[in-house]
Design a protein around this motif. Structure first.
Motif, short mmCIF file in Angstrom:
data_model
loop_
_atom_site.label_atom_id
_atom_site.label_comp_id
_atom_site.label_asym_id
_atom_site.label_seq_id
_atom_site.Cartn_x
_atom_site.Cartn_y
_atom_site.Cartn_z
N PHE A 10 11.89 -15.28 -28.95
CA PHE A 10 12.37 -15.86 -27.70
C PHE A 10 12.20 -14.81 -26.61
O PHE A 10 12.76 -13.72 -26.69
N VAL A 11 11.44 -15.13 -25.58
CA VAL A 11 11.27 -14.24 -24.43
C VAL A 11 12.16 -14.76 -23.32
O VAL A 11 11.84 -15.75 -22.65
N ALA A 12 13.32 -14.13 -23.14
CA ALA A 12 14.27 -14.54 -22.10
C ALA A 12 13.80 -14.02 -20.75
O ALA A 12 13.43 -12.86 -20.61
N ILE A 13 13.84 -14.89 -19.75
CA ILE A 13 13.35 -14.55 -18.40
C ILE A 13 14.48 -14.75 -17.40
O ILE A 13 15.09 -15.82 -17.35
N ASP A 14 14.75 -13.72 -16.62
CA ASP A 14 15.72 -13.81 -15.54
C ASP A 14 15.08 -14.59 -14.39
O ASP A 14 14.23 -14.08 -13.67
N SER A 15 15.50 -15.84 -14.21
CA SER A 15 14.83 -16.72 -13.24
C SER A 15 14.97 -16.27 -11.79
O SER A 15 14.00 -16.33 -11.04
N PRO A 16 16.15 -15.84 -11.33
CA PRO A 16 16.22 -15.38 -9.93
C PRO A 16 15.27 -14.23 -9.64
O PRO A 16 14.63 -14.20 -8.58
N ALA A 17 15.16 -13.27 -10.56
CA ALA A 17 14.23 -12.15 -10.34
C ALA A 17 12.80 -12.64 -10.27
O ALA A 17 11.97 -12.08 -9.53
N LEU A 18 12.49 -13.68 -11.01
CA LEU A 18 11.14 -14.26 -11.01
C LEU A 18 10.85 -15.04 -9.73
O LEU A 18 9.75 -14.97 -9.19
N GLY B 282 9.23 -12.99 -6.01
CA GLY B 282 9.21 -12.22 -7.25
C GLY B 282 9.32 -10.72 -7.05
O GLY B 282 8.86 -9.95 -7.90
N ARG B 283 9.95 -10.32 -5.97
CA ARG B 283 10.05 -8.89 -5.64
C ARG B 283 10.67 -8.07 -6.77
O ARG B 283 10.27 -6.92 -7.00
N TYR B 284 11.64 -8.64 -7.48
CA TYR B 284 12.34 -7.88 -8.51
C TYR B 284 11.85 -8.20 -9.93
O TYR B 284 12.43 -7.73 -10.90
N ASN B 285 10.80 -9.00 -10.05
CA ASN B 285 10.40 -9.46 -11.37
C ASN B 285 9.96 -8.32 -12.29
O ASN B 285 10.41 -8.22 -13.43
N ASP B 286 9.07 -7.47 -11.82
CA ASP B 286 8.59 -6.37 -12.67
C ASP B 286 9.72 -5.43 -13.05
O ASP B 286 9.80 -4.97 -14.19
N ARG C 64 2.03 -16.68 -39.32
CA ARG C 64 2.03 -17.43 -38.06
C ARG C 64 3.27 -17.08 -37.24
O ARG C 64 4.30 -16.75 -37.78
N ARG C 65 3.14 -17.21 -35.93
CA ARG C 65 4.23 -16.88 -35.03
C ARG C 65 4.35 -17.93 -33.93
O ARG C 65 3.37 -18.55 -33.53
N LEU C 66 5.57 -18.07 -33.43
CA LEU C 66 5.84 -18.92 -32.28
C LEU C 66 6.52 -18.08 -31.21
O LEU C 66 7.52 -17.41 -31.48
N VAL C 67 5.97 -18.11 -29.98
CA VAL C 67 6.55 -17.39 -28.85
C VAL C 67 7.13 -18.43 -27.89
O VAL C 67 6.40 -19.30 -27.39
N VAL C 68 8.44 -18.33 -27.64
CA VAL C 68 9.14 -19.30 -26.79
C VAL C 68 9.57 -18.60 -25.50
O VAL C 68 10.41 -17.70 -25.53
N PHE C 69 8.98 -18.99 -24.38
CA PHE C 69 9.39 -18.46 -23.08
C PHE C 69 10.59 -19.27 -22.59
O PHE C 69 10.50 -20.49 -22.45
N VAL C 70 11.70 -18.59 -22.31
CA VAL C 70 12.94 -19.27 -21.96
C VAL C 70 13.48 -18.76 -20.62
O VAL C 70 14.21 -17.77 -20.58
N PRO C 71 13.13 -19.39 -19.50
CA PRO C 71 13.76 -19.03 -18.22
C PRO C 71 15.25 -19.38 -18.25
O PRO C 71 15.62 -20.52 -18.58
N LEU C 72 16.10 -18.40 -17.92
CA LEU C 72 17.55 -18.58 -17.93
C LEU C 72 18.10 -18.39 -16.53
O LEU C 72 17.40 -17.95 -15.63
#
Length: 330
Positions: free
Chosen positions: A133-141, A146-150, A171-179
């Motif tokens: 699970f790749v958790a993504i901070d949505s406001p930063a994105l 996207g000034r704070y994304n990196d 095998r692998r599954l990558v789940v991108f999860v904007p939170l």
């Protein structure tokens, strides 16, 4: 994809990657908290497999409810510096022991750029995980182009971890999860824009996943995008500059708001759709083949997994980014 443990039985590992404060632990709490509400008529049951998991999640649940009521506006669950494992039993309702143990490893975001014993634990968890699970901070994105994304989401460091996992066999599954995405998914257009930004900022990682050569037994990895509202009632308001850095401030979307998570089931639905295919194709001992043939012991479990996987979303911000045979309905 599955490992055997003397106490836990068949285990499937899931590692949660992402920056500190993105909401990884909140996702895990909401996912467990809402499972029985969304499982519907399927014969599945998700249960905590150990006392530590049960006690910790109960405490975190209370923190989320306070945040959802506006008691505090700058954070949900406080991050920590330890790699933590949470054990869940997944199986047919009422069956003991359950057919499968899901072992979630919650990694502190600070470890992405550190070394030491805790980093070694995280590396080990990533290497054995079938699902990331790749958790993504949505406001930063999303905010300020996207000034704070990196700085916040650290996509390049996350890519290194994912590449390490994909280098392992299986095998692998990558789940991108904007939170923390309540503000952006309020409209269908906003949800699509959130998805577009994820695909733009993580394009190199998505391209890498899709470029992996398939083995003799099929594709190497798949990937999906599933935004999740772990709170529901709180929306991003603004960035606030402090001596210790920039902080995110949230506000209630309406007076009298309460804990109302949405789409917490989607990462789990996609994961379990992947699991049911993997489970059906897993290597079996002669004894397992015999037992399955004799009493169809796996039938209610696999049927439950299939039913649960039917309601995976693929529109308005939800998307299959990299196709894989295990993501198809069995």
């Amino acid at each position: 994809m599955f490992t055997r443990d003397e106490k836990l039985g068949r285990v499937m590992d899931v590692t949660m990657l992402g920056p500190r404060g993105a909401g990884k632990t909140s996702l895990l709490v909401s996912l467990y908290d809402q499972f029985q509400d969304v499982v519907g008529a399927t014969a599945l049951e998700l249960s905590t497999s150990d006392h530590a998991t049960r006690t910790t999640l109960q405490g975190y649940r209370q923190e989320l409810r306070q945040f959802a009521q506006g008691v505090q506006r700058q954070k949900g669950i406080e991050g920590n510096a330890d790699v933590r494992e949470y054990l869940f039993g997944l199986g047919s309702r009422g069956k003991r022991p359950p057919q499968l143990t899901l072992r979630f490893t919650d990694s502190p975001g600070s470890l992405l750029a550190e070394t030491g014993p805790m980093r070694d634990l995280l590396d080990a968890a990533v290497s054995r995980s079938a699902v990331l699970f790749v958790a993504i901070d949505s406001p930063a994105l999303m905010e300020r182009d996207g000034r704070y994304n990196d700085e916040v989401n650290q996509p390049e460091l996350v890519m290194e971890f994912v590449r390490d996992a994909l280098a392992a066999q299986g095998r692998r599954l990558v789940v991108f999860v904007p939170l923390k995405c309540e503000k952006y998914v309020a409209t269908a257009a906003g949800a699509r824009e959130l998805g577009d930004q994820v695909k733009k900022r993580y394009a190199s990682l998505i391209s890498y996943i899709s470029s992996l050569p398939a083995g003799l037994d099929g594709a190497k990895a798949g990937s999906v995008l599933t935004p999740v509202q772990t709170i529901g009632s709180m929306r991003f308001s603004r960035f606030e500059t402090r001596a210790d850095g920039v902080r995110e401030v949230f506000r209630l979307s309406q007076i009298g708001g309460s804990y109302a998570p949405r789409d917490t089931d989607q990462p789990l639905r996609w994961m379990l759709r992947f699991v049911v295919n993997a489970y059906s194709h897993r290597p079996k001992t002669f004894g397992e083949w015999f037992v399955t043939w004799w009493n169809n012991a796996d039938l209610p479990f696999t049927q439950g997994l299939r039913q649960f996987g039917v309601e995976c979303k693929e529109h308005d911000g939800f998307e299959v980014l990299v196709r894989h045979p295990y993501l198809e309905l069995p």
